[in-house]
Design a protein around this motif. Structure first.
Motif, PDB file in Angstrom:
ATOM      1  N   UNK A 107      13.046  -2.944   6.499  1.00 27.60           N
ATOM      2  CA  UNK A 107      11.739  -2.799   7.137  1.00 27.60           C
ATOM      3  C   UNK A 107      11.061  -1.541   6.631  1.00 27.60           C
ATOM      4  N   UNK A 108       9.788  -1.653   6.332  1.00 24.86           N
ATOM      5  CA  UNK A 108       9.000  -0.485   5.977  1.00 24.86           C
ATOM      6  C   UNK A 108       8.606   0.223   7.271  1.00 24.86           C
ATOM      7  N   UNK A 109       8.960   1.468   7.376  1.00 23.53           N
ATOM      8  CA  UNK A 109       8.714   2.216   8.606  1.00 23.53           C
ATOM      9  C   UNK A 109       7.612   3.247   8.412  1.00 23.53           C
ATOM     10  N   UNK A 110       7.124   3.752   9.524  1.00 16.61           N
ATOM     11  CA  UNK A 110       6.110   4.797   9.488  1.00 16.61           C
ATOM     12  C   UNK A 110       6.628   6.022   8.759  1.00 16.61           C
ATOM     13  N   UNK A 111       7.899   6.306   8.926  1.00 16.96           N
ATOM     14  CA  UNK A 111       8.475   7.488   8.283  1.00 16.96           C
ATOM     15  C   UNK A 111       8.413   7.361   6.761  1.00 16.96           C
ATOM     16  N   UNK A 112       8.622   6.171   6.236  1.00 21.70           N
ATOM     17  CA  UNK A 112       8.547   5.981   4.788  1.00 21.70           C
ATOM     18  C   UNK A 112       7.132   6.215   4.272  1.00 21.70           C
ATOM     19  N   UNK A 113       6.131   5.736   5.035  1.00 22.41           N
ATOM     20  CA  UNK A 113       4.750   6.005   4.648  1.00 22.41           C
ATOM     21  C   UNK A 113       4.453   7.505   4.714  1.00 22.41           C
ATOM     22  N   UNK A 114       4.978   8.161   5.736  1.00 25.08           N
ATOM     23  CA  UNK A 114       4.763   9.598   5.873  1.00 25.08           C
ATOM     24  C   UNK A 114       5.346  10.343   4.678  1.00 25.08           C
ATOM     25  N   UNK A 115       6.556   9.971   4.282  1.00 17.06           N
ATOM     26  CA  UNK A 115       7.177  10.596   3.118  1.00 17.06           C
ATOM     27  C   UNK A 115       6.352  10.385   1.859  1.00 17.06           C
ATOM     28  N   UNK A 172       5.455  -5.551   2.379  1.00 17.16           N
ATOM     29  CA  UNK A 172       6.628  -5.652   3.252  1.00 17.16           C
ATOM     30  C   UNK A 172       6.286  -5.312   4.695  1.00 17.16           C
ATOM     31  N   UNK A 173       5.280  -4.465   4.858  1.00 15.48           N
ATOM     32  CA  UNK A 173       4.878  -4.046   6.201  1.00 15.48           C
ATOM     33  C   UNK A 173       4.530  -5.238   7.090  1.00 15.48           C
ATOM     34  N   UNK A 174       3.873  -6.213   6.513  1.00 12.58           N
ATOM     35  CA  UNK A 174       3.426  -7.375   7.275  1.00 12.58           C
ATOM     36  C   UNK A 174       4.594  -8.198   7.802  1.00 12.58           C
ATOM     37  N   UNK A 206       3.122   1.593  18.638  1.00 12.14           N
ATOM     38  CA  UNK A 206       3.836   0.485  18.001  1.00 12.14           C
ATOM     39  C   UNK A 206       2.945  -0.730  17.805  1.00 12.14           C
ATOM     40  N   UNK A 207       1.833  -0.773  18.523  1.00 15.47           N
ATOM     41  CA  UNK A 207       0.915  -1.910  18.380  1.00 15.47           C
ATOM     42  C   UNK A 207       0.075  -1.809  17.119  1.00 15.47           C
ATOM     43  N   UNK A 208       0.001  -0.620  16.558  1.00 15.78           N
ATOM     44  CA  UNK A 208      -0.823  -0.420  15.368  1.00 15.78           C
ATOM     45  C   UNK A 208      -0.011  -0.694  14.118  1.00 15.78           C
ATOM     46  N   UNK A 209      -0.680  -1.188  13.087  1.00 12.51           N
ATOM     47  CA  UNK A 209      -0.010  -1.394  11.808  1.00 12.51           C
ATOM     48  C   UNK A 209       0.378  -0.048  11.215  1.00 12.51           C
TER      49      UNK A 209
END
Length: 211
Positions: free
Chosen positions: A151-159, A23-25, A196-199
């Protein structure tokens, strides 16, 4: 129909991670569009990275004022960056764009009873545009996002990674893995367009957790 965030399911990193990476893509800002913002001269006529960062800081202040979740803020930033990376936005319209992205994120991720009225949001933000202006902008943003606000967010990955690493640490080491500190650092990263430019990928989150 708006594609909203799913919630309430138990988190299993082994099952959840592949879907999140896929989903990130689909929900990444255009790197070329963000680079154009960084290269733009600050002459008051064009959108710049500095103006974007100021707007995100305003959205962070609103998040804190209303007591919204970090996921809401992270999602709002995702909407804003995706829109700015596709569209040429005049600085005078940035406030309306930013607040509209924020309101879409609030409605997508917060409990319905906690969603403020648009009039209150505009008043507290001290903007001069109307509710009608904001509703029109919301529609434009949704069209450019193809009506997909999942949208998959950075916060979800952090969690996800905090949960996984926390479960595999000894009790002694767990006390050094402070999620609130990591959350605060993530908010600061959102306020810089360079991040924000980084995946939103697992290696960056892992480096953050290990720092």
């Amino acid at each position: 129909m708006i594609d909203t965030l799913a919630s309430g399911a138990a988190r299993d990193p082994a099952l959840e991670l592949p879907a999140m990476l896929e989903q990130e893509l689909r929900a990444q800002p255009r790197a070329a569009g963000l680079r154009l913002l960084e290269a733009a001269h600050d002459n008051g006529l064009r959108m710049t990275a500095r103006l974007r960062d100021f707007e995100v800081k305003d959205l962070l202040s609103l998040t804190q004022f209303f007591g919204f979740h970090t996921e809401t803020f992270s999602l709002a930033v995702n909407f804003l960056d995706r829109f700015l990376s596709k569209m040429k936005v005049q600085p005078k319209h940035l406030g309306c764009v930013g607040l509209s992205c924020f309101y879409l994120a609030v409605k997508a991720s917060e409990e319905e009873r906690n969603v403020p009225l648009a009039t209150d949001l505009i008043r507290i933000s001290q903007y001069r545009f109307t509710v009608s202006d904001m509703m029109r902008m919301e529609k434009i943003i949704l069209e450019k996002l193809c009506w997909k606000v999942k949208a998959v967010t950075t916060f979800q990955f952090l969690q996800l990674y905090h949960s996984f690493i926390h479960e595999n640490l000894s009790c002694e080491r767990r006390k050094y893995l402070n999620f609130e500190r990591l959350e605060t650092q993530l908010k600061a990263c959102h306020c810089r367009i360079m991040f924000s430019k980084a995946k939103v990928n697992i290696l960056k989150i892992q480096r953050k957790l290990n720092s």
